[in-house]
Design a protein around this motif. Structure first.
Motif, PDB file in Angstrom:
ATOM      1  N   THR A 176       0.824  -1.200   0.000  1.00 14.11           N
ATOM      2  CA  THR A 176       0.000   0.000   0.000  1.00 14.11           C
ATOM      3  C   THR A 176       0.862   1.256   0.000  1.00 14.11           C
ATOM      4  O   THR A 176       0.549   2.238  -0.678  1.00 14.11           O
TER       5      THR A 176
ATOM      6  N   ARG B 132      -3.935  -5.923  10.845  1.00 18.32           N
ATOM      7  CA  ARG B 132      -3.856  -4.461  10.800  1.00 18.32           C
ATOM      8  C   ARG B 132      -3.893  -3.921  12.229  1.00 18.32           C
ATOM      9  O   ARG B 132      -4.816  -4.237  12.975  1.00 18.32           O
TER      10      ARG B 132
ATOM     11  N   GLU C 188      -8.996 -10.450   8.773  1.00 17.28           N
ATOM     12  CA  GLU C 188      -9.536 -11.488   7.898  1.00 17.28           C
ATOM     13  C   GLU C 188      -8.643 -12.715   7.982  1.00 17.28           C
ATOM     14  O   GLU C 188      -7.427 -12.608   8.084  1.00 17.28           O
TER      15      GLU C 188
ATOM     16  N   GLN D 268     -13.213 -10.096   2.196  1.00 15.57           N
ATOM     17  CA  GLN D 268     -14.394  -9.603   2.894  1.00 15.57           C
ATOM     18  C   GLN D 268     -14.210  -8.211   3.477  1.00 15.57           C
ATOM     19  O   GLN D 268     -15.163  -7.444   3.569  1.00 15.57           O
ATOM     20  N   SER D 269     -12.990  -7.866   3.908  1.00 22.99           N
ATOM     21  CA  SER D 269     -12.780  -6.574   4.562  1.00 22.99           C
ATOM     22  C   SER D 269     -12.284  -5.530   3.557  1.00 22.99           C
ATOM     23  O   SER D 269     -11.620  -5.858   2.574  1.00 22.99           O
ATOM     24  N   ASP D 270     -12.608  -4.266   3.842  1.00 21.85           N
ATOM     25  CA  ASP D 270     -12.140  -3.174   2.988  1.00 21.85           C
ATOM     26  C   ASP D 270     -10.616  -3.111   2.968  1.00 21.85           C
ATOM     27  O   ASP D 270     -10.010  -2.810   1.933  1.00 21.85           O
ATOM     28  N   TYR D 271      -9.993  -3.390   4.100  1.00 20.41           N
ATOM     29  CA  TYR D 271      -8.535  -3.321   4.182  1.00 20.41           C
ATOM     30  C   TYR D 271      -7.894  -4.385   3.294  1.00 20.41           C
ATOM     31  O   TYR D 271      -6.920  -4.102   2.583  1.00 20.41           O
ATOM     32  N   THR D 272      -8.433  -5.595   3.309  1.00 19.46           N
ATOM     33  CA  THR D 272      -7.900  -6.656   2.453  1.00 19.46           C
ATOM     34  C   THR D 272      -8.057  -6.282   0.990  1.00 19.46           C
ATOM     35  O   THR D 272      -7.141  -6.486   0.171  1.00 19.46           O
ATOM     36  N   ARG D 273      -9.203  -5.711   0.645  1.00 18.06           N
ATOM     37  CA  ARG D 273      -9.406  -5.290  -0.755  1.00 18.06           C
ATOM     38  C   ARG D 273      -8.408  -4.215  -1.159  1.00 18.06           C
ATOM     39  O   ARG D 273      -7.906  -4.212  -2.291  1.00 18.06           O
ATOM     40  N   ALA D 274      -8.087  -3.309  -0.224  1.00 24.63           N
ATOM     41  CA  ALA D 274      -7.097  -2.261  -0.523  1.00 24.63           C
ATOM     42  C   ALA D 274      -5.719  -2.872  -0.755  1.00 24.63           C
ATOM     43  O   ALA D 274      -4.978  -2.445  -1.644  1.00 24.63           O
TER      44      ALA D 274
ATOM     45  N   GLU E  76      -5.734  -4.516  -4.224  1.00 23.97           N
ATOM     46  CA  GLU E  76      -5.682  -3.503  -5.280  1.00 23.97           C
ATOM     47  C   GLU E  76      -4.269  -2.971  -5.448  1.00 23.97           C
ATOM     48  O   GLU E  76      -3.771  -2.805  -6.569  1.00 23.97           O
TER      49      GLU E  76
END
Length: 564
Positions: free
Chosen positions: A220, A529, A535, A547-553, A556
């Motif tokens: 990130t 985190r 997750e 499932q979590s926004d952080y994992t998706r970030a 990405e």
């Protein structure tokens, strides 16, 4: 991490030459009228040695135009960094330079030292790979930036402070004024790299040379730094010479690519053409050097090797003359896991998330609370001889193979060190055991009496793996074992680890910020985190449908190959 690194997008757009930042009134740079900023023609670099000069760069030619990013790509030892450092003659007295390096039409090779000092840090600036080795640990951030402004622009006092605050604000340091008196160790890795970029930009250079600027950073933070560099380039027409071994990063940021091998540029062209239709076999080899596949299925009847239940690691904060505990840093806030023989748990997250702390607690190297089960036995209360006997079953391979190997010991002594404590398995002679282990990890046993500095980075990591494996452990912690290695060597190490796991039924705790490697190695994924497990599940589930926004970030940032 001591504080969150903010993405470049969080800052309002501004130009370092605009009214938002007090300007020094310096004259426009040479080359500011467009065209080529840097022209390198037939560059050769040799280093004096006892047996005669050793040639590192063998007639390299390329051009960096205004507003363009040119990437030098290749493995360690290919000559990338030597080429970059030679542009302003930063290689020291042992280097012998030939050919031509022209900045703004003026020759730099053989130029007077006064001329070179005027160019360094003023017209041509550097951002290096590891900011902690580039920043002075004894000086505050303000002092280090002020030195550059005073040296090149004569700015001091309030004017210098105003420009420093504006620079730090521009590169995404939140509440910049409050961080001026911080020392480098008080900043996160991403923040330190942002400070380095601010220092490089302080004098409004024409050319920024970035030497592996994101290699040591989380995915990130890597994405944020790349976005920042791309934004600065767009706003200011900044030219960049970008050095990297990671083609995924190069694909996102470069306009043109020069591929280097053994001191030569073997292929050059627009980035799109290089990635779409590489012509040289070496370029094709680099592009193919990505960990592939997924972890092999494990035996459903495989026994559980390691398990934890709500494991917590809190570090006390002590203040005052009597050092009383006034609070706690909650490094791990409750982690539950189960790991079977032959299985890999990939632990991912940003720096400071608690990944390594969790692994060290499982290994009983730091204090923790909550049961730790090893082969069904709670080891959380063990000590003394009982814990010492257990050490043979639990081993670690660290991120930096050079830093974790004693430079004063031979490879044989390093690998056999554990045998002296725990005994040689099967009654073997120690040298025979070392030789067999070296052969198993792909090293020549005849080299066992050599020292670590005589081996490449990949070979040193194989030595570290051999040191752990010679005791035939049941569980191995792999803490960023591939992050310091070239892409082709990463693939080799992944295949080596897979083979060892398959033969010996090893359980791996695999810690990494490189999600491509984690996906290739892991059966399970745990995402952490700020000390929390956000997750946890099968690898195909976490990568396929996070499932979590952080994992998706994280996904990405790791798998985005388009340009920022």
């Amino acid at each position: 991490m001591t504080g969150p690194a903010q993405p470049a997008a969080a800052r309002p757009p501004s130009d370092l030459r605009s009214e938002n930042i007090p300007e020094s009134g310096a004259a426009p740079r040479s080359g500011a009228d467009g065209g080529a900023v840097l022209e390198v023609r037939g560059l050769t670099v040799s280093f004096r040695a006892e047996g005669g000069p050793v040639q590192a760069v063998k007639g390299v030619s390329f051009t960096v135009n205004r507003g363009e990013t040119v990437a030098l790509v290749g493995e360690s030892g290919s000559g990338k960094s030597v080429t970059a450092l030679s542009t302003v003659q930063l290689l020291g007295d042992a280097a012998i330079l030939g050919g031509s390096v022209r900045y703004g039409g003026a020759e730099l090779i053989g130029a007077p030292e006064q001329r070179l000092r005027a160019v360094r840090g003023n017209d041509i600036s550097f951002v290096f790979q590891e900011p902690m080795t580039s920043l002075n640990p004894l000086h505050t951030i303000e002092r280090q930036l002020a030195e550059s402004l005073a040296l090149h622009q004569g700015l001091t006092g309030a004017a210098a402070r105003a420009r420093i605050i504006a620079l730090l604000d521009r590169v995404g340091i939140r509440d910049a004024e409050s961080r001026l008196q911080d020392y480098p160790h008080q900043l996160s890795g991403g923040q330190r790299q942002r400070v380095m970029i601010a220092m490089a930009l302080a004098n409004g250079p024409d050319l920024l040379i970035a030497d592996e600027p994101t290699t040591a950073l989380d995915v990130t933070i890597q994405a944020q730094i790349l976005d920042l560099l791309a934004e600065l380039k767009r706003e200011q027409g900044l030219s960049m010479l970008f050095i990297s071994h990671d083609l995924g990063i190069v694909r996102r940021i470069a306009d043109r690519v020069c591929v280097m091998k053994d001191g030569l540029i073997v292929e050059e062209g627009p980035a799109e053409a290089i990635f779409a239709a590489p012509r040289h076999p070496y370029t094709r080899k680099l592009l193919a050097a990505q960990p592939t596949g997924t972890a092999e299925a494990i035996d459903p009847a495989a026994p559980e090797v390691v398990a934890t239940r709500d494991l917590r690691v809190w570090f006390p904060v002590r203040r005052g003359f009597l050092r009383r505990t006034t609070g706690h840093i909650k490094a791990v806030k409750g982690a539950t896991l189960s790991l079977r023989a032959g299985e890999t748990l990939g632990i991912v997250g940003e720096s400071g998330s608690g990944k390594t702390t969790l692994a060290l607690a499982i290994m009983r190297l730091i204090e923790s609370r909550g049961p730790i089960l090893f082969l069904g036995r709670d080891i959380s209360g063990l000590g003394g001889r009982a814990l010492r006997r257990l050490r043979r079953e639990m081993q670690i391979v660290f991120q930096d193979p050079y830093g974790s190997l004693s430079p004063r010991m031979t490879v044989a002594q390093i690998i056999a060190e554990g045998l002296g404590v725990h005994g040689v398995p099967g009654g073997q002679d120690s040298r025979a055991a070392v030789g067999a282990m070296m052969a198993e990890v792909g090293l020549d046993p005849a080299a066992m009496d050599r020292y670590p500095h005589e081996f490449s980075g990949g070979q040193r990591q194989r030595i570290a793996i051999a040191r752990a494996m010679i005791l035939r452990p049941r569980v191995v912690v792999l803490d960023e074992p591939t992050s310091a290695l070239d892409m082709t060597v990463q693939v080799q190490i992944v295949e080596l680890l897979r083979g060892l796991q398959r033969r010996y039924g090893l359980a791996f705790l695999f810690i990494s910020h490189d999600l491509r490697v984690v996906r290739a190695m892991s059966h399970q994924i745990m995402v952490m985190r700020a000390g929390e497990v956000v997750e946890h599940g099968p690898a195909e589930q976490v990568f396929g449908a996070p499932q979590s926004d952080y994992t998706r970030a994280l996904m990405e940032a790791a798998f985005r190959d388009r340009r920022p």
